[in-house]
Design a protein around this motif. Structure first.
Motif, mmCIF file in Angstrom:
data_model
loop_
_atom_site.group_PDB
_atom_site.id
_atom_site.type_symbol
_atom_site.label_atom_id
_atom_site.label_comp_id
_atom_site.label_asym_id
_atom_site.label_seq_id
_atom_site.Cartn_x
_atom_site.Cartn_y
_atom_site.Cartn_z
ATOM 1 N N SER A 374 0.834 -1.206 0.000
ATOM 2 C CA SER A 374 0.000 0.000 0.000
ATOM 3 C C SER A 374 0.866 1.252 0.000
ATOM 4 N N MET A 375 1.999 1.202 0.716
ATOM 5 C CA MET A 375 2.901 2.350 0.693
ATOM 6 C C MET A 375 3.618 2.466 -0.646
ATOM 7 N N ALA A 376 4.091 1.347 -1.188
ATOM 8 C CA ALA A 376 4.832 1.380 -2.449
ATOM 9 C C ALA A 376 3.976 1.916 -3.584
ATOM 10 N N ASN A 377 2.655 1.694 -3.513
ATOM 11 C CA ASN A 377 1.754 2.144 -4.567
ATOM 12 C C ASN A 377 1.128 3.501 -4.265
ATOM 13 N N THR A 378 1.642 4.207 -3.267
ATOM 14 C CA THR A 378 1.138 5.540 -2.936
ATOM 15 C C THR A 378 1.012 6.372 -4.215
ATOM 16 N N PRO A 379 -0.115 7.061 -4.401
ATOM 17 C CA PRO A 379 -1.244 7.283 -3.476
ATOM 18 C C PRO A 379 -2.466 6.445 -3.827
ATOM 19 N N PHE A 380 -2.250 5.341 -4.552
ATOM 20 C CA PHE A 380 -3.369 4.661 -5.199
ATOM 21 C C PHE A 380 -3.874 3.470 -4.398
ATOM 22 N N ARG A 381 -5.023 2.950 -4.836
ATOM 23 C CA ARG A 381 -5.660 1.778 -4.239
ATOM 24 C C ARG A 381 -5.204 0.497 -4.929
ATOM 25 N N ARG A 382 -5.167 -0.549 -4.165
ATOM 26 C CA ARG A 382 -4.958 -1.935 -4.609
ATOM 27 C C ARG A 382 -3.523 -2.171 -5.070
ATOM 28 N N HIS A 383 -3.326 -3.371 -5.624
ATOM 29 C CA HIS A 383 -1.984 -3.890 -5.828
ATOM 30 C C HIS A 383 -1.926 -4.651 -7.153
ATOM 31 N N LYS A 384 -0.778 -5.247 -7.411
ATOM 32 C CA LYS A 384 -0.590 -6.136 -8.561
ATOM 33 C C LYS A 384 -1.766 -7.103 -8.685
ATOM 34 N N THR A 385 -2.161 -7.393 -9.892
ATOM 35 C CA THR A 385 -3.273 -8.250 -10.349
ATOM 36 C C THR A 385 -4.594 -7.498 -10.386
ATOM 37 N N TRP A 386 -4.809 -6.495 -9.508
ATOM 38 C CA TRP A 386 -5.988 -5.651 -9.618
ATOM 39 C C TRP A 386 -5.761 -4.594 -10.697
#
Length: 869
Positions: A374-386
């Protein structure tokens, strides 16, 4: 500079798939291309995108070039790689799931879906691949001149499966000093040095595909030490700090999404959580709720992730230094991006996880998990595969000193990995292929980014589209619909005001959601239709086939293999090799012939051996009112022959024949076949034909059967005395199945002796000229026959997921459409086939997929019934 400006002006006026830019440009004037791809790196991990990780080399590229703030990948490693290298959405080329089509991670691209190196080659480029592959086929088969391919993604210090120039390398010893990122960079530098020494007048394309920071989190101790204790303040505080830095940079939109505390890994592995211990958590809980031991454990994990990104940047610096040493940095068009967002996955693979080992060593198997993801993808929602913004947003850095690029500028124009191929080809003075093997190719969906290099501005396109494992999205202008899972309702966002996807407008603007949903459905059907389309012969439908009544028909405790089937005088005949000593070259092997009236009950009617020779690969031929069984034999001597003493020049064909299927004459040496290994047989008119492969000029080599082997079409008047008639394959010749059409033309399917794609062969009398085309896969022990008015191709295929399989396909035009995969084990294939009617058939093959009472594999002969629907 004037030339570049004219190129970009042209791009503004004409679609890139219709016109090339400066097609007359000399190779020396074309830019070098460097694509650097991170694996599972988050949107904000780099320093120049707001991260706290030290990435000075990438930051310097950004300072001298462009950063794209709304660039997208395909949410997962293999779809993204397919899109980068082909210019198509992954589903269009069967590299992500399409219902009813063999596709996804094990999918095989259609023949027309060529890779970027093949398109660059006519422009004078040499191409190099270093690192992760995750594309079907092999690099050298797809246009790369050199490759280091890392197929072990579970070990960063001692990988077991890696290849150089498509040849396997020995497993790396533990504690050897090897580290993946360093090894990948070393190979790239090696290729660049050779390029500078031998090919300096040509441009290069280097595809530098790191495996960092993909799990397992493993890094050299000195790199981890730079980040030890850095993350003890936790993911909540440090996420806020990243966001403040991103706001100052003008990156990431205008709001920070709320952490979705209930969203964990996309796949659940409860046993892995037990192995990882009590300090692992599979939800992004508030940092304040973790106990001290958990905080220390989690901070150590993020320190390793940061070390992996840091080390990748250092290795990138070494590659760039090599390009500078060549005097080529100003001429090199550089791209850096990530294949998907950071990953919330949590699992244990490879060598397992030792909870007592130091975090980040080869004895541990740790994943970033949803908290730090969640921090690495700041500021967005969700993660790999989504396919929410956190899963598909990637940094994109573009640097080209000689290009018309703003230095240190941002580009807010949305883009997608499908855009890289048309961009590169346009600036290299080329264009995507418009035809392949004489057939028109579909226009690629991407748009050249060249106009945006000069000035930020909108791209004219209908929409960007996503689908991965049921997660769906579409962006049209600033509007985006997205759904998390195949049964989830659509969400609607205005990304101009809400890039973080925090306010779902689907309830307020249902008409906009319906409009975009209809567009997503239309684009989906278009992409799926292209994946299903038979470009060589549009409109031809391949019928569905049902496999039934799979049964073992022969097993005697020996190695039984290499089958063939035929009908003769109203009876079915089945032949195969049987050997008590196993698969390799043994003088104890014999050929067995069985007979059956109905395919259910079989009786042995003949068996023969050849002294001091291994009889192998028997094949039937009905010719001159006789039933022939042909076998190619290896010289073995009186005992088993060691592999390093195999000699193709001592091959010799033998036969058995019968006029009634009961009384047999054997073994009979086939005159004219010395040095030939015998394969399938056919007849036309009053002549019989065999495939025979032999060393060119009877060349003497230590062992092996590489490119110095030709496969010949041998001809006979009586089925026993043979002469050369034609050449199936001049080099890399191997087993060839063939048949004759009514006008005497030949159609053949030939195994490639170097292990690459099989070849489709065509010729007309007098067989002096041949059309040879590559199919889309390797085929072992090929079968070619007709079932009704359709062609059937069978043989062994290799799959990463479940090993080799016996496959049956329709040959439609120049393309294979698989209709059956037969249950088989590690040793299998070499099918025989008899059409019982226009819709029913019987197929034979061998396999070791069963085991005896002691657990040993049983290599037996099998039959299966086939029926067309």
């Amino acid at each position: 500079m004037k030339r570049l400006l004219s190129t970009i002006t042209l791009a503004l006026l004409v679609p890139p798939h219709f016109v090339s830019a400066a097609e007359t440009t000399r190779p020396a004037d074309r830019p070098n291309i460097l694509i650097m791809l991170a694996d599972d790196m988050g949107y904000s991990d780099l320093g120049c995108y707001g991260g706290e990780i030290a990435t000075p080399n990438l930051d310097a590229l950004a300072k001298g070039g462009l950063r794209f703030t709304q660039f997208y990948n395909a949410a997962r490693c293999w779809p993204t790689r397919a899109a980068i290298l082909t210019g198509y959405y992954a589903q269009q080329v069967r590299r992500d799931t399409v219902p009813g089509v063999k596709s996804g991670g094990g999918g095989v691209r259609p023949p027309w879906a060529r890779l970027l190196p093949e398109m660059l080659k006519p422009l004078g480029y040499r191409s190099y691949h270093s690192g992760k592959w995750h594309v079907d086929g092999q690099p050298l088969q797809n246009g790369f001149n050199h490759s280091y391919r890392l197929e072990d993604h579970d070990r960063n210090f001692a990988p077991r499966r890696h290849f150089e120039d498509d040849e396997p390398l020995p497993p790396v010893e533990t504690a050897s000093g090897y580290y993946t990122s360093t090894a990948i960079a070393n190979h790239a530098i090696k290729c660049l040095k050779e390029h500078a020494e031998k090919y300096a007048a040509q441009p290069f394309f280097e595809f530098l595909a790191f495996t960092s920071p993909h799990f397992p989190l493993q890094a050299p101790e000195e790199d981890i030490a730079r980040y030890r204790d850095k993350y003890l303040r936790g993911w909540d505080v440090m996420r806020d700090e990243r966001w403040r830095r991103m706001q100052a940079l003008g990156i990431g939109g205008n709001a920070l999404s709320a952490v979705e505390r209930e969203v964990g890994p996309p796949y659940q592995f409860p046993d892995a959580l037990k192995k990882l211990g009590a300090n692992e958590v599979n939800r992004p809980l508030p940092w304040s709720e973790l106990n001290p031991a958990q905080r220390e454990f989690q901070a150590n994990k993020m320190a390793v992730h940061a070390a992996m990104v840091d080390r990748m940047d250092r290795e990138i610096g070494r590659v760039l230094d090599q390009i500078r040493a060549m005097g080529q940095m100003d001429k090199t068009l550089v791209f850096f991006l990530s294949d998907n967002g950071a990953s919330a996955e949590m699992m244990v693979r490879g060598d397992g996880h030792d909870p007592d080992a130091a975090c980040g060593t080869g004895a541990t198997f740790l994943c970033l998990g949803p908290g730090w993801s969640s921090m690495a993808n700041t500021p967005f929602r969700r993660h790999k595969t989504w396919v929410h913004e956190g899963g598909i947003s990637t940094p994109l850095i573009v640097h080209w000193a000689r290009g018309n690029l703003g230095r240190g500028e941002l580009r807010h124009t949305p883009g997608h990995v499908i855009d890289l191929m048309p961009t590169i080809l346009q600036l290299a003075g080329g264009k995507p292929f418009e035809t392949w093997q004489g057939q028109p190719m579909p226009p690629p969906p991407g748009k050249s980014l060249a106009p945006v290099f000069a000035k930020d501005g909108p791209q004219v396109r209908e929409a960007l589209w996503w689908l991965h494992e049921g997660n769906r999205a579409l962006r049209a202008g600033d509007w985006k619909i997205v759904a998390a899972g195949k049964d989830a309702p659509w969400e609607l966002y205005d990304l101009s005001a809400d890039r973080s996807e925090s306010r779902n407008l689907a309830g307020e603007k249902p008409e906009k959601a319906r409009e975009l949903s209809a567009l997503w459905e239309r684009m989906t059907e278009q992409h799926f239709a292209l994946a299903r389309q038979d470009l060589p012969r549009a409109g031809v439908q391949a019928p569905t086939v049902t496999v039934s009544s799979v049964r073992r028909v022969f097993h005697n405790g020996e190695h039984n293999a290499f089958t063939d089937l035929c009908q003769f005088r109203g009876q079915l005949y089945l032949t195969f090799r049987s050997c008590p000593d196993g698969h390799m070259v043994h003088p104890t092997a014999s050929i067995i012939v069985l007979r059956s009236a109905d395919g259910a009950k079989w009786d042995e009617v003949h068996r023969f051996r050849v002294e001091q020779r291994d009889t192998r690969d028997p094949h039937f031929l009905v010719f001159g009112d006789k039933l022939f069984v042909y076998t190619g034999t290896w010289y073995s001597g009186k005992t088993t022959l060691p592999r390093d003493e195999y000699d193709m020049n001592k091959h010799l064909g033998f036969a058995a024949w019968s006029e009634d299927g009961t009384a047999w004459h054997s073994p009979i040496m086939l005159e004219g076949t010395f040095g030939h290994y015998i394969w399938r047989a056919a007849s036309f008119g009053d002549k019989a034909y065999l495939c025979g492969r032999r060393k060119l000029g009877f060349e003497i080599t230590a062992r092996g059967e590489p490119a110095s082997v030709e496969s010949l079409m041998l001809e006979s008047d009586d089925g026993l005395n043979w002469r050369k008639r034609a050449v199936f394959q001049e080099t890399a010749g191997d087993e060839t199945a063939f048949l004759f059409e009514s006008d005497g033309s030949v159609l053949g399917v030939a195994r490639n002796g170097t292990g690459k794609e099989a070849r489709l062969l065509r010729s007309r009398p007098p067989y002096t000229t041949w059309e040879r085309k590559n199919l889309d896969r390797s085929i072992g022990g090929p079968l070619l026959t007709k079932w009704g008015d359709r062609y059937v191709v069978g043989g062994r295929k290799s799959t990463k997921e479940s090993g080799p399989k016996t496959s049956l396909c329709w040959l439609v035009g120049d393309r294979l459409v698989e209709f059956a995969e037969l249950p088989s084990g590690g040793d299998n294939s070499y099918p025989g086939f008899v059409a019982r009617s226009a819709t029913r058939a019987l197929v034979s093959y061998y396999s070791s997929h069963e085991r005896d009472a002691a657990g040993h594999p049983i290599t037996a002969i099998y039959l299966a019934e086939l029926s067309q629907e």
